[in-house]
Design an enzyme around this catalytic site. Structure first.
Site, mmCIF file in Angstrom:
data_model
loop_
_atom_site.group_PDB
_atom_site.id
_atom_site.type_symbol
_atom_site.label_atom_id
_atom_site.label_comp_id
_atom_site.label_asym_id
_atom_site.label_seq_id
_atom_site.Cartn_x
_atom_site.Cartn_y
_atom_site.Cartn_z
ATOM 1 N N LYS A 1 0.573 -0.987 -0.457
ATOM 2 C CA LYS A 1 -0.291 -0.313 -0.016
ATOM 3 C C LYS A 1 1.018 1.459 0.169
ATOM 4 C CE LYS A 1 -3.912 0.108 2.031
ATOM 5 N NZ LYS A 1 -3.954 -1.165 3.113
ATOM 6 N N GLY B 1 -8.511 -5.848 2.082
ATOM 7 C CA GLY B 1 -9.168 -6.060 3.628
ATOM 8 C C GLY B 1 -8.416 -7.261 3.874
ATOM 9 N N GLN C 1 -1.786 8.327 7.569
ATOM 10 C CA GLN C 1 -2.209 9.912 5.664
ATOM 11 C C GLN C 1 -3.382 10.808 6.228
ATOM 12 O OE1 GLN C 1 -3.412 7.351 2.352
ATOM 13 N NE2 GLN C 1 -2.894 9.020 0.779
ATOM 14 N N HIS D 1 -14.017 -34.672 -25.187
ATOM 15 C CA HIS D 1 -13.328 -36.121 -24.321
ATOM 16 C C HIS D 1 -14.364 -36.824 -23.187
ATOM 17 C CE1 HIS D 1 -10.901 -38.549 -22.821
ATOM 18 N NE2 HIS D 1 -11.260 -38.649 -21.355
#
Length: 856
Positions: free
Chosen positions: A21, A113, A164, A816
């Site tokens: 990430k 996740g 972040q 087959h």
């Protein structure tokens, strides 16, 4: 290694240090894309805290690891680095704290996740606590199971953490730069909902959906959006009920997001799964990007415009990838096939233009025949015999204006047909088939005998001479063995004639094809059954197949079993599961599968009606009765018709079994080359080029030849083995794919709830317990159980002898599995979408092989 790194200091090469990430967010930041500022706590911090972690396998591994990571002290320097990096973002700024594992957001496994994220975290201590919980989430039960299913070593995985700045999103969601359902590239699909993107990502809300292609919003679907995730003052989030009406994005916003997604895809060179948010001032932000791992790579187009590719793997029942040497071998074989029709490529090792490779699987380009009036007619008539579901898709594609007919003349087709007929002496073969079955069958036997004389390289052959021999044998086998097919085609043409003369449908004459002679696959299965009636039963009843194989290879089985199996493998040991790939082991390499089948056979009472020999004899009797019945029907329509129908069906039964013979011989040639190339591999090991003789199968033929002069290919082989293992875990391979990535089957709506329908393949009705088998090796099938599988090749057919019925996801009435099921007299339905997922082992189902239905 540093403890923290700002996004501006991170790029895609730093996976081991900052995880998937963070590597992607850093890469996006460096590319100038709008990413909220942030930093990553590197895997070095995790390594320090996880020191001493007990990774002993067992049921308690996940809980033990989580407990350690939540309780172990955080070293002082790590704590200080976290606090300092957080402070640089601003005073008590709200942040998202997100896991970033080294096995995450990868091209082959997204891990979406699997680890935890924590939103709207405020304050240094809260960030530190969220970091701990991120570390522990590396060891949730779901993350452990996901790693195991993708073959990723627990001990090799580390966790970094992304911190972040939060976007106080007014609207957020996810965006795929290719349609994840249909596979269509450059078709952007967005899901959007008011509030933070967590509501969309977690599936807690029914979002709005938009589809964009060609610079236009093509679809708009309003969701109810009854839930929104909002940040709370001071930290944390809340879920609030909403009554959002209408669409939450304007067309202008949707197009702006699609343009942003296109920039991301262009940067990475592959379709991306992104998360985005729109801030209070309307600014677009990217909060994550990762590859769309479920998309199958698109085959290289053989020409301009839209192309149609058929998966050779799916058609042959080989769902796994090809080894590199297997691709080389098939290129040579298909070059020989193209040459029969006058279209041999300039370099046989490259393969013909209609054959391509993608996802380590082989694809046939059907565009040229599909855009030819004659080719289209041939495709739509012949494909249902081998691949009914693919044939239905091709018929639908014929209505696509992008694939309209551009070749109206029959001349190109007739020229190729004439070359084929001339090359295989078709008129003589058809004449013999009609007038002299003995001569026709003798010719088929002679083809096999002549091949026997070419299988081995010259005595004392050098490695280079072995490679020369491999190219000659693989390139020349197809033209020889395909010369049997005019005899087979004559037999089936006479079946059609008999149907017409008797006023019946070909599909109603399936019993005529039961218990046919001269079929090497059924002969093989019956010989294995015969061996089961003669071996000493004790070890087979008590020991697992792997131990039986070990004892056989050590010469420790009881005498009759040891000698009988050796004789069987001398004749049929060239066969195996996925046998058209030169790189995969044969039964002679590893007899575990066959020994498991023998053990299954010993559970059958040899005097019962379920005994394979009895089933085959019963089928032959039923076929004779059917011939009598159809001849009588024809005689009622005209006295002369009865004898003609009896003659026609007699020829059909004489030649139908030969259908399996060309492939039988082809696999013999492939196996012979495999054995010969092992000696080349041993030479390369002595030269220090490879670590193991079997590594030669992870080279192409031209690479093996170049390696004879020296070098070191060990790193290349390791990379290819790893890539092969990854592709082996791919869960879905399209049957047909267009050059824009679209899977046409995915465009159709799902089957009605509870309805399992396919193609009728072998008449009869049976109710029994289902056994879902994805890999026949070591599979156990109780007598009478209904085998449910993706597809089959001859490596599967020993299981048929104990099966009460057969359900396949792939195949047509002449595939087959369908042919062998008819011969054994077991009901079969083929071409059942998603059968292995919609039916479960132990479930009681009713299979109607005449109606083509499977009823739970």
């Amino acid at each position: 290694m540093r403890t923290t790194r700002d996004f501006s200091e991170i790029d895609a090469t730093m996976l081991a240090e900052v995880g998937g990430k963070a590597a992607n967010l850093g890469e996006l930041t460096l590319a100038g894309l709008p990413v909220p500022p942030g930093w990553a706590l590197t895997t070095d911090a995790y390594r320090q805290v996880a020191a001493g972690l007990d990774l002993t396998p067992g049921d308690g591994l996940a809980a033990r690891a989580r407990r350690h990571l939540l309780q172990a002290p955080v070293p002082g320097p790590v704590r200080e680095a976290i606090m300092a990096a957080y402070a640089r973002l601003g005073a008590d700024v709200p942040v998202a704290v997100r896991s970033s594992a080294t096995a995450e957001d990868l091209p082959f496994a997204s891990f979406a996740g699997q680890q935890d994220s924590f939103l709207n975290v405020v304050g240094g201590e809260a960030v530190l606590d969220a970091v701990r919980r991120c570390w522990a989430s590396l060891w949730t039960d779901r993350a452990v199971a996901y790693r195991e299913s993708n073959g990723i070593d627990h001990a090799a995985v580390r966790l970094a953490v992304v911190v972040q700045v939060m976007v106080d999103a007014r609207v957020a969601g996810v965006m795929f730069t290719a349609n994840p359902v249909t596979g269509r590239r450059r078709e952007t699909v967005l899901d959007a909902s008011p509030g933070l993107g967590e509501a969309v990502v977690s599936g807690a809300v029914n979002p709005d959906r938009f589809v964009v292609s060609g610079g236009e919003v093509r679809e708009r679907h309003a969701g109810d959006k009854r839930l929104a995730v909002r940040p709370l003052p001071g930290g944390g989030v809340e879920r609030v009920e909403t009554a959002a009406g209408g669409l939450c994005l304007t067309d202008a916003q949707v197009l702006a997001l699609a343009a942003l997604g296109a920039r991301v895809e262009d940067h990475y060179g592959a379709p991306q799964d992104t998360e985005w948010a729109i801030g209070p001032d309307g600014t677009l932000w990217l909060t994550q990007a990762r590859p769309i791992t479920t998309l199958h790579p698109v085959p290289e187009p053989a020409g301009p415009g839209l192309r149609v590719h058929l998966s050779l793997n799916v058609a042959q029942g080989v769902m796994g990838p090809f080894t590199p040497m297997g691709v080389s071998a098939f290129n040579l074989v298909s070059s020989g096939a193209a040459g029969v029709f006058g279209h041999a490529p300039a370099d046989r090792l490259d393969g013909p233009a209609f054959l391509s490779e993608a996802g380590q699987r082989l694809w046939l380009d059907l565009t040229t025949p599909l855009r030819s009036r004659t080719g289209r007619a041939v495709l739509t008539r012949l494909m249902p015999l081998g691949e009914a579901r693919a044939a239905a898709v091709v018929r639908e594609l014929a209505d696509d204006p992008r694939l309209s007919v551009v070749q109206n003349s029959r001349r190109p087709f007739l020229r190729g047909l004439r070359r084929f007929a001339r090359r295989v002496h078709a008129p003589a073969r058809v004449r013999d088939a009609l007038l002299s079955p003995a001569r026709a069958l003798a010719y088929a036997a002679r083809v096999g005998a002549e091949l026997d004389g070419r299988l081995e390289p010259p005595p004392g052959a050098t490695p280079a001479q072995r490679l020369d021999h491999a190219e000659r044998l693989l390139g020349g086998t197809f033209p020889a063995i395909v010369s049997i097919m005019p005899i087979v085609i004559t037999g089936y043409a006479l079946l059609g004639l008999a149907a017409r003369l008797s006023g019946t449908r070909v599909g109603d004459l399936q019993d005529v094809l039961r218990g046919v002679p001269h079929n090497p696959t059924t002969e093989m299965d019956l010989e294995l059954w015969d061996l089961a009636t003669r071996v000493e039963p004790e070890p087979f009843r008590d020991l697992p197949a792997a131990e039986l194989a070990r004892r056989y290879q050590a010469g420790e089985l009881p005498p009759r079993a040891q000698q009988g199996l050796a004789a069987f493998l001398a004749k049929y040991g060239h066969r195996g599961v996925a046998e058209i790939d030169l790189g995969v082991p044969r039964w002679s390499d590893d007899p575990t599968h066959i020994l498991g089948v023998l053990a299954n056979y010993l559970r059958i009472d040899g005097d019962s009606d379920l005994a394979p020999a009895a089933l085959f004899a019963k089928g032959a009797r039923a076929a004779r009765e059917e011939v009598d019945r159809v001849a009588a029907l024809a005689a009622r329509r005209g006295r002369w018709r009865g004898p003609v129908v009896r003659f026609a069906l007699g020829r059909t039964r004489a030649y139908a079994g030969l259908r399996e013979l060309p492939k039988f011989h082809l696999v013999r040639a492939i196996a012979a080359v495999r054995d010969s190339l092992r000696a080349v591999g041993e030479h390369l090991v002595r030269a220090g080029v490879l670590d193991d003789a079997l590594d030669v199968y992870f080279l192409r033929l031209e690479e093996a030849r170049a390696a004879l002069t020296g070098g070191d290919l060990r790193d290349l082989v390791r990379e290819r083995r790893a890539a092969y293992e990854r592709e082996s875990r791919r869960r879905h391979v399209p049957r047909i794919m267009l050059s824009d990535g679209t899977e046409p089957e995915a465009l159709a709506g799902p089957a009605p709830e509870g309805a399992l329908t396919g193609t009728a393949a072998s008449a009869g009705t049976v109710t029994g317990v289902a056994r879902v088998v994805l890999d026949p090796t070591g599979a156990h099938l109780e007598p009478g159980e209904i085998l449910v599988c993706p597809s089959t090749d001859p490596g599967w057919t020993p299981l048929f002898l104990t099966a009460g019925g057969l359900v396949m996801e792939m195949g047509g009435a002449m595939s087959h599995g369908a042919v062998v099921a008819r011969e054994y007299g077991i009901p079969a339905v083929v071409g059942v979408p998603d059968a292995t997922r919609r039916v479960t082992t132990g479930q009681k189902i009713t299979l109607d092989g005449s109606a083509g239905t499977v009823t739970p």
